[in-house]
Write an enzyme that holds these catalytic residues in place. Structure first.
Site, PDB file in Angstrom:
ATOM      1  N   HIS A  64       0.802  -1.109   0.124  1.00 43.50           N
ATOM      2  CA  HIS A  64      -0.062   0.063   0.012  1.00 43.50           C
ATOM      3  C   HIS A  64       0.764   1.247  -0.006  1.00 43.50           C
ATOM      4  O   HIS A  64       1.346   1.849   1.010  1.00 43.50           O
ATOM      5  CB  HIS A  64      -0.865  -0.018   1.085  1.00 43.50           C
ATOM      6  CG  HIS A  64      -2.090   1.181   1.160  1.00 43.50           C
ATOM      7  ND1 HIS A  64      -3.350   0.807   0.614  1.00 43.50           N
ATOM      8  CD2 HIS A  64      -1.847   2.633   1.255  1.00 43.50           C
ATOM      9  CE1 HIS A  64      -4.013   1.990   0.801  1.00 43.50           C
ATOM     10  NE2 HIS A  64      -3.278   2.774   0.967  1.00 43.50           N
ATOM     11  N   HIS A  80       1.251   5.172  -2.628  1.00 42.29           N
ATOM     12  CA  HIS A  80       0.754   6.206  -3.368  1.00 42.29           C
ATOM     13  C   HIS A  80       2.197   6.909  -4.103  1.00 42.29           C
ATOM     14  O   HIS A  80       3.189   7.002  -3.681  1.00 42.29           O
ATOM     15  CB  HIS A  80       0.015   6.966  -2.953  1.00 42.29           C
ATOM     16  CG  HIS A  80      -0.848   6.572  -1.848  1.00 42.29           C
ATOM     17  ND1 HIS A  80      -2.384   6.023  -2.410  1.00 42.29           N
ATOM     18  CD2 HIS A  80      -1.106   6.561  -0.352  1.00 42.29           C
ATOM     19  CE1 HIS A  80      -2.992   5.673  -1.216  1.00 42.29           C
ATOM     20  NE2 HIS A  80      -2.111   5.941  -0.094  1.00 42.29           N
ATOM     21  N   ARG A  90     -10.713   0.780  -5.519  1.00 40.90           N
ATOM     22  CA  ARG A  90     -10.518   1.147  -4.094  1.00 40.90           C
ATOM     23  C   ARG A  90     -12.009   1.950  -3.832  1.00 40.90           C
ATOM     24  O   ARG A  90     -12.119   2.851  -4.835  1.00 40.90           O
ATOM     25  CB  ARG A  90      -9.472   2.016  -3.694  1.00 40.90           C
ATOM     26  CG  ARG A  90      -9.542   2.227  -2.372  1.00 40.90           C
ATOM     27  CD  ARG A  90      -8.400   3.258  -1.998  1.00 40.90           C
ATOM     28  NE  ARG A  90      -7.762   3.202  -0.740  1.00 40.90           N
ATOM     29  CZ  ARG A  90      -7.315   4.089   0.208  1.00 40.90           C
ATOM     30  NH1 ARG A  90      -6.774   5.164  -0.635  1.00 40.90           N
ATOM     31  NH2 ARG A  90      -6.546   3.844   1.467  1.00 40.90           N
ATOM     32  N   HIS A 141      -5.673  -0.233   6.111  1.00 36.73           N
ATOM     33  CA  HIS A 141      -5.259   0.360   7.390  1.00 36.73           C
ATOM     34  C   HIS A 141      -5.783  -0.428   8.742  1.00 36.73           C
ATOM     35  O   HIS A 141      -6.166   0.347   9.510  1.00 36.73           O
ATOM     36  CB  HIS A 141      -5.566   1.714   7.351  1.00 36.73           C
ATOM     37  CG  HIS A 141      -4.816   2.296   6.048  1.00 36.73           C
ATOM     38  ND1 HIS A 141      -3.763   2.005   5.607  1.00 36.73           N
ATOM     39  CD2 HIS A 141      -5.146   3.467   5.253  1.00 36.73           C
ATOM     40  CE1 HIS A 141      -3.154   2.752   4.562  1.00 36.73           C
ATOM     41  NE2 HIS A 141      -4.322   3.820   4.472  1.00 36.73           N
ATOM     42  N   ASP A 180       2.183   2.959   3.182  1.00 40.83           N
ATOM     43  CA  ASP A 180       1.211   4.067   3.115  1.00 40.83           C
ATOM     44  C   ASP A 180       1.857   5.493   2.710  1.00 40.83           C
ATOM     45  O   ASP A 180       1.354   6.554   2.755  1.00 40.83           O
ATOM     46  CB  ASP A 180       0.453   4.484   4.367  1.00 40.83           C
ATOM     47  CG  ASP A 180      -0.900   5.366   4.141  1.00 40.83           C
ATOM     48  OD1 ASP A 180      -1.222   5.287   3.175  1.00 40.83           O
ATOM     49  OD2 ASP A 180      -1.234   6.138   5.078  1.00 40.83           O
TER      50      ASP A 180
END
Length: 306
Positions: free
Chosen positions: A35, A37, A128, A185, A251
């Site tokens: 995970h 970005h 998502r 999360h 994250d």
């Protein structure tokens, strides 16, 4: 709309590398950050006017450099509301590193099927849905269900980004989805308030055999701060309950964070607290991501290559 939003702070400038840790505590070969970005470069991929927040620039080369430092050779790049449904940065990353990356998209019910097939061919393997107010709030569940039915034949999963007791509220929707489901999360419980209810719901969802959980966001859940020891018992309880369907993610670059910016090296160190054995680490970082995201076989394959 959001053009005047203050940019999120940038990620930690110099996370400590695994060289500080003995070899037994470093990520295993083919470890996956499940995970993360990317944002930008903004001169080529400008942010949309209808975004819900303004990220700092964090392009793929910076992500790759971070992973090289920390010892991760695979990653799942999750499309963010910062870029909305413009998947340009994600598609470029996937095209340049097809063995290294998989992607998770943001889709609308109106997204043409041809676009979905293009994303699939590029290496996207999930969609998502965000339920958090600062990311648009609870989606239209009928529309979300329709999107899930459209991607199910492609073997995609549905990622659910939900916080606290909203997981309980939407548990029936989650169990009714026709795809594997990933809860991002750890469902973001308040450790002081709704932990027992969230854990019980996650256990029930995990017992269906179709739900996975990302043991990510420890820095968001922690009340004590780094090294996030107060999150360990909760995360370990999930890992003990279904070790074959747990994932870990950094994250990065940690957008919309209200606390201190984490050192990603500390988040990697936190893995040792929840998965102290080599077998658990390999499950969490190699075997489970390989099984869900379709990475090429590595050592002990759980699923054929996509």
């Amino acid at each position: 709309m959001a053009l005047n939003l203050t940019p999120c702070p940038p990620p930690h400038p110099a996370p400590h590398p695994p060289a500080r840790r003995p070899p037994a505590r470093r990520p295993p070969e083919d470890a996956c950050d499940s995970h993360c970005h990317i944002f930008g470069p903004f001169e080529r991929f400008p942010l949309p006017d209808d975004r819900s927040f303004t990220p700092s620039e964090a392009p793929e080369p910076a992500l790759r450099a971070l992973h090289d430092t920390l010892g991760f050779s695979r990653a799942v790049i999750v499309q963010s509301q910062g870029h909305g449904v413009d998947h340009g940065p994600l598609l470029e990353a996937l095209a340049g590193n097809p063995e290294r990356y998989r992607g998770v998209a943001l889709l609308k019910s109106s997204t043409p099927q041809a676009d979905i097939l293009r994303l699939d061919a590029a290496g996207v393997c999930g969609v998502r849905f965000n339920f958090l107010s600062h990311l648009g709030g609870t989606p239209d569940l009928d529309a979300a269900g329709m999107v899930a039915r459209r991607v199910a034949p492609l073997g995609w999963h549905v990622a659910i980004h939900v916080a606290g007791t909203d997981l309980v509220r939407h548990a029936d929707f989650i169990t009714g989805l026709p795809t594997p489901v990933v809860i991002d999360h750890m469902a973001r419980p308040d450790l002081d308030e709704d932990l027992d209810a969230i854990r019980a719901t996650l256990f029930r969802l995990l017992d269906t055999g179709r739900v996975w959980v990302k043991l990510s966001g420890a820095d968001r859940l922690s009340k004590a701060g780094a090294p996030y020891a107060d999150v360990v018992p909760y995360a370990r309880s999930l890992l003990d309950h279904a070790p074959e369907r747990m994932l870990w993610g950094s994250d990065w670059p940690h957008v919309n964070l209200h606390g201190a910016m984490p050192d990603d090296g500390t988040l990697v160190d936190w893995i040792d607290a929840i998965a102290p054995s080599a077998d658990l680490k390999r499950r969490l970082l190699v075997d489970n991501p390989q099984a869900l995201f379709g990475f090429p076989a590595s050592g002990n394959p759980l699923r054929p290559e996509r």
